[in-house]
Design a protein around this motif. Structure first.
Motif, PDB file in Angstrom:
ATOM      1  N   PRO A 156       0.841  -1.206   0.000  1.00 25.90           N
ATOM      2  CA  PRO A 156       0.000   0.000   0.000  1.00 25.90           C
ATOM      3  C   PRO A 156       0.870   1.247   0.000  1.00 25.90           C
ATOM      4  CG  PRO A 156       0.019  -1.015   2.164  1.00 25.90           C
ATOM      5  CD  PRO A 156       0.692  -1.973   1.237  1.00 25.90           C
ATOM      6  N   LYS A 157       0.385   2.294  -0.627  1.00 22.65           N
ATOM      7  CA  LYS A 157       1.163   3.531  -0.770  1.00 22.65           C
ATOM      8  C   LYS A 157       0.405   4.704  -0.158  1.00 22.65           C
ATOM      9  CE  LYS A 157       3.617   1.890  -4.868  1.00 22.65           C
ATOM     10  NZ  LYS A 157       3.424   0.492  -4.509  1.00 22.65           N
ATOM     11  N   TYR A 158       1.148   5.528   0.585  1.00 25.28           N
ATOM     12  CA  TYR A 158       0.560   6.674   1.277  1.00 25.28           C
ATOM     13  C   TYR A 158       1.268   7.958   0.872  1.00 25.28           C
ATOM     14  CZ  TYR A 158      -1.453   3.188   4.470  1.00 25.28           C
ATOM     15  OH  TYR A 158      -2.146   2.131   5.004  1.00 25.28           O
ATOM     16  N   ASN A 159       0.543   9.070   0.977  1.00 29.81           N
ATOM     17  CA  ASN A 159       1.135  10.368   0.638  1.00 29.81           C
ATOM     18  C   ASN A 159       2.003  10.920   1.754  1.00 29.81           C
ATOM     19  OD1 ASN A 159       0.105  10.818  -2.015  1.00 29.81           O
ATOM     20  ND2 ASN A 159      -1.919  11.161  -1.117  1.00 29.81           N
ATOM     21  N   SER A 160       1.785  10.471   2.979  1.00 27.43           N
ATOM     22  CA  SER A 160       2.587  10.979   4.099  1.00 27.43           C
ATOM     23  C   SER A 160       3.013   9.853   5.027  1.00 27.43           C
ATOM     24  CB  SER A 160       1.787  12.018   4.900  1.00 27.43           C
ATOM     25  OG  SER A 160       0.792  11.384   5.686  1.00 27.43           O
ATOM     26  N   ARG A 161       4.122  10.082   5.717  1.00 24.94           N
ATOM     27  CA  ARG A 161       4.613   9.107   6.693  1.00 24.94           C
ATOM     28  C   ARG A 161       3.594   8.920   7.818  1.00 24.94           C
ATOM     29  NH1 ARG A 161       9.519   6.975   7.949  1.00 24.94           N
ATOM     30  NH2 ARG A 161      10.622   8.392   6.544  1.00 24.94           N
ATOM     31  N   GLN A 162       2.974  10.021   8.236  1.00 22.05           N
ATOM     32  CA  GLN A 162       2.011   9.958   9.331  1.00 22.05           C
ATOM     33  C   GLN A 162       0.853   9.015   9.000  1.00 22.05           C
ATOM     34  OE1 GLN A 162       0.447  13.770  10.528  1.00 22.05           O
ATOM     35  NE2 GLN A 162      -0.968  12.879  12.011  1.00 22.05           N
ATOM     36  N   ASP A 163       0.328   9.125   7.782  1.00 23.46           N
ATOM     37  CA  ASP A 163      -0.790   8.262   7.381  1.00 23.46           C
ATOM     38  C   ASP A 163      -0.378   6.799   7.357  1.00 23.46           C
ATOM     39  OD1 ASP A 163      -2.309  10.512   7.129  1.00 23.46           O
ATOM     40  OD2 ASP A 163      -2.338  10.524   4.936  1.00 23.46           O
ATOM     41  N   CYS A 164       0.822   6.535   6.866  1.00 22.91           N
ATOM     42  CA  CYS A 164       1.328   5.164   6.791  1.00 22.91           C
ATOM     43  C   CYS A 164       1.563   4.592   8.191  1.00 22.91           C
ATOM     44  CB  CYS A 164       2.618   5.141   5.972  1.00 22.91           C
ATOM     45  SG  CYS A 164       3.304   3.475   5.742  1.00 22.91           S
ATOM     46  N   GLU A 165       2.179   5.404   9.059  1.00 20.20           N
ATOM     47  CA  GLU A 165       2.497   4.929  10.408  1.00 20.20           C
ATOM     48  C   GLU A 165       1.251   4.771  11.270  1.00 20.20           C
ATOM     49  OE1 GLU A 165       5.605   7.402  12.044  1.00 20.20           O
ATOM     50  OE2 GLU A 165       7.159   6.308  10.918  1.00 20.20           O
ATOM     51  N   TYR A 194       4.878   3.244  14.467  1.00 19.96           N
ATOM     52  CA  TYR A 194       6.028   4.159  14.437  1.00 19.96           C
ATOM     53  C   TYR A 194       7.244   3.445  13.851  1.00 19.96           C
ATOM     54  CZ  TYR A 194       9.705   7.273  16.152  1.00 19.96           C
ATOM     55  OH  TYR A 194      10.789   8.110  16.233  1.00 19.96           O
ATOM     56  N   GLU A 195       7.888   4.105  12.913  1.00 17.03           N
ATOM     57  CA  GLU A 195       9.046   3.569  12.189  1.00 17.03           C
ATOM     58  C   GLU A 195       8.703   2.281  11.418  1.00 17.03           C
ATOM     59  OE1 GLU A 195      12.382   3.258  14.877  1.00 17.03           O
ATOM     60  OE2 GLU A 195      12.729   5.425  14.812  1.00 17.03           O
ATOM     61  N   TYR A 247       0.467  -5.290  10.799  1.00 16.55           N
ATOM     62  CA  TYR A 247      -0.520  -4.225  10.946  1.00 16.55           C
ATOM     63  C   TYR A 247      -0.538  -3.755  12.397  1.00 16.55           C
ATOM     64  CZ  TYR A 247      -4.912  -1.745  10.155  1.00 16.55           C
ATOM     65  OH  TYR A 247      -5.890  -0.780  10.034  1.00 16.55           O
ATOM     66  N   ASN A 248      -0.431  -2.424  12.613  1.00 14.24           N
ATOM     67  CA  ASN A 248      -0.266  -1.919  13.979  1.00 14.24           C
ATOM     68  C   ASN A 248      -1.167  -0.748  14.340  1.00 14.24           C
ATOM     69  OD1 ASN A 248       1.481  -3.342  15.687  1.00 14.24           O
ATOM     70  ND2 ASN A 248       3.246  -2.751  14.471  1.00 14.24           N
ATOM     71  N   GLN A 249      -2.293  -0.620  13.701  1.00 10.17           N
ATOM     72  CA  GLN A 249      -3.150   0.521  14.015  1.00 10.17           C
ATOM     73  C   GLN A 249      -3.709   0.401  15.419  1.00 10.17           C
ATOM     74  OE1 GLN A 249      -5.764   1.880  10.990  1.00 10.17           O
ATOM     75  NE2 GLN A 249      -7.154   2.878  12.409  1.00 10.17           N
ATOM     76  N   ARG A 250      -3.540   1.443  16.201  1.00 11.90           N
ATOM     77  CA  ARG A 250      -4.033   1.447  17.586  1.00 11.90           C
ATOM     78  C   ARG A 250      -5.547   1.322  17.620  1.00 11.90           C
ATOM     79  NH1 ARG A 250      -0.555   6.235  20.576  1.00 11.90           N
ATOM     80  NH2 ARG A 250       1.474   5.227  20.363  1.00 11.90           N
ATOM     81  N   GLY A 251      -6.027   0.527  18.548  1.00  6.39           N
ATOM     82  CA  GLY A 251      -7.462   0.365  18.713  1.00  6.39           C
ATOM     83  C   GLY A 251      -8.100  -0.603  17.738  1.00  6.39           C
ATOM     84  N   SER A 252      -7.330  -1.078  16.770  1.00 11.93           N
ATOM     85  CA  SER A 252      -7.890  -2.007  15.796  1.00 11.93           C
ATOM     86  C   SER A 252      -7.865  -3.431  16.344  1.00 11.93           C
ATOM     87  CB  SER A 252      -7.092  -1.961  14.496  1.00 11.93           C
ATOM     88  OG  SER A 252      -7.479  -3.010  13.634  1.00 11.93           O
ATOM     89  N   PRO A 284       4.659   0.661   3.868  1.00 15.89           N
ATOM     90  CA  PRO A 284       5.069  -0.076   5.078  1.00 15.89           C
ATOM     91  C   PRO A 284       6.318  -0.908   4.800  1.00 15.89           C
ATOM     92  CG  PRO A 284       3.165  -1.116   4.067  1.00 15.89           C
ATOM     93  CD  PRO A 284       3.385   0.164   3.338  1.00 15.89           C
ATOM     94  N   ILE A 285       7.130  -1.062   5.812  1.00 12.01           N
ATOM     95  CA  ILE A 285       8.325  -1.907   5.693  1.00 12.01           C
ATOM     96  C   ILE A 285       7.888  -3.370   5.703  1.00 12.01           C
ATOM     97  CG2 ILE A 285      10.459  -2.627   6.870  1.00 12.01           C
ATOM     98  CD1 ILE A 285      10.583   0.286   7.989  1.00 12.01           C
TER      99      ILE A 285
END
Length: 199
Positions: free
Chosen positions: A82-91, A96-97, A131-136, A109-110
């Protein structure tokens, strides 16, 4: 002499009612088995290989082969992640990292590793991500490039459908913020119109 002496009464007797149903049962079982087999997808026992050293330790491949497979997996990740426009959206989705910038300023994503099993294609190994989204409810899950969840991170092995090894579509569109929708297992293509993780 009576004629009845020459009549074969045993041959004239009807078969017991149970006999025909015994003849039909194997046919019913065979048809049912065929239908179930057609509906269920073949599964494979797989492990996730995280590095070249991991490959050398856990598989029968030699170091040279492990290097080649890992390079192939990274190439697949660059093509299908998957591709994101910003690091924040991807992370937000991968932690983080958990992302890196490509040469064109897009973030992906790495790669966590790749699936290794009997049905795999070493030329196009299936890359996986954590996959590391908080609350998911899918946090700490290992997912394929098309969004299929194969299990939690750290498992010794995974039971995967044969389709997990199939080549994934090339992703060219970026994903909007918020991830990929309510169901990680939706298998919508990253960056597609329905794509949205989140769970």
């Amino acid at each position: 002499m009576k004629r009845t002496k020459f009549i074969n009464l045993a041959a004239m007797r009807k078969l017991p009612a149970a006999r025909p149903s015994f003849i039909v049962k194997p046919l019913v079982v065979a048809v049912s088995t065929a239908i179930l087999s057609a509906c269920s997808e073949p599964q494979d026992d797989a492990i996730v290989i995280e590095s070249v050293d991991d490959c050398v330790t856990k598989t029968t491949l030699n170091e040279q082969q492990c290097v080649a497979v890992y390079q192939n997996a990274e190439a697949e990740a660059a093509r299908t992640a998957p591709k994101y426009n910003s690091r924040q959206d991807c992370e937000e989705a991968f932690g983080y990292e958990g992302c890196r910038a490509s040469s064109n300023g897009i973030f992906t994503p790495i790669m966590y590793g790749y699936l290794f099993g009997r049905m795999m294609d070493t030329n196009r190994p299936s890359s996986v991500y954590k996959y590391n989204q908080r609350g998911s409810s899918y946090r700490d899950s290992i997912i394929t490039a098309d969004g299929s969840v194969i299990g939690k991170a750290g498992q010794r092995n995974y039971k995967v459908n044969q389709s997990a090894y199939k080549p994934k579509a090339t992703v060219s569109r970026t994903v909007s913020r918020g991830g990929f929708g309510a169901k990680a297992s939706a298998k919508s293509s990253w960056g597609g119109s329905k794509s949205s993780w989140g769970g």
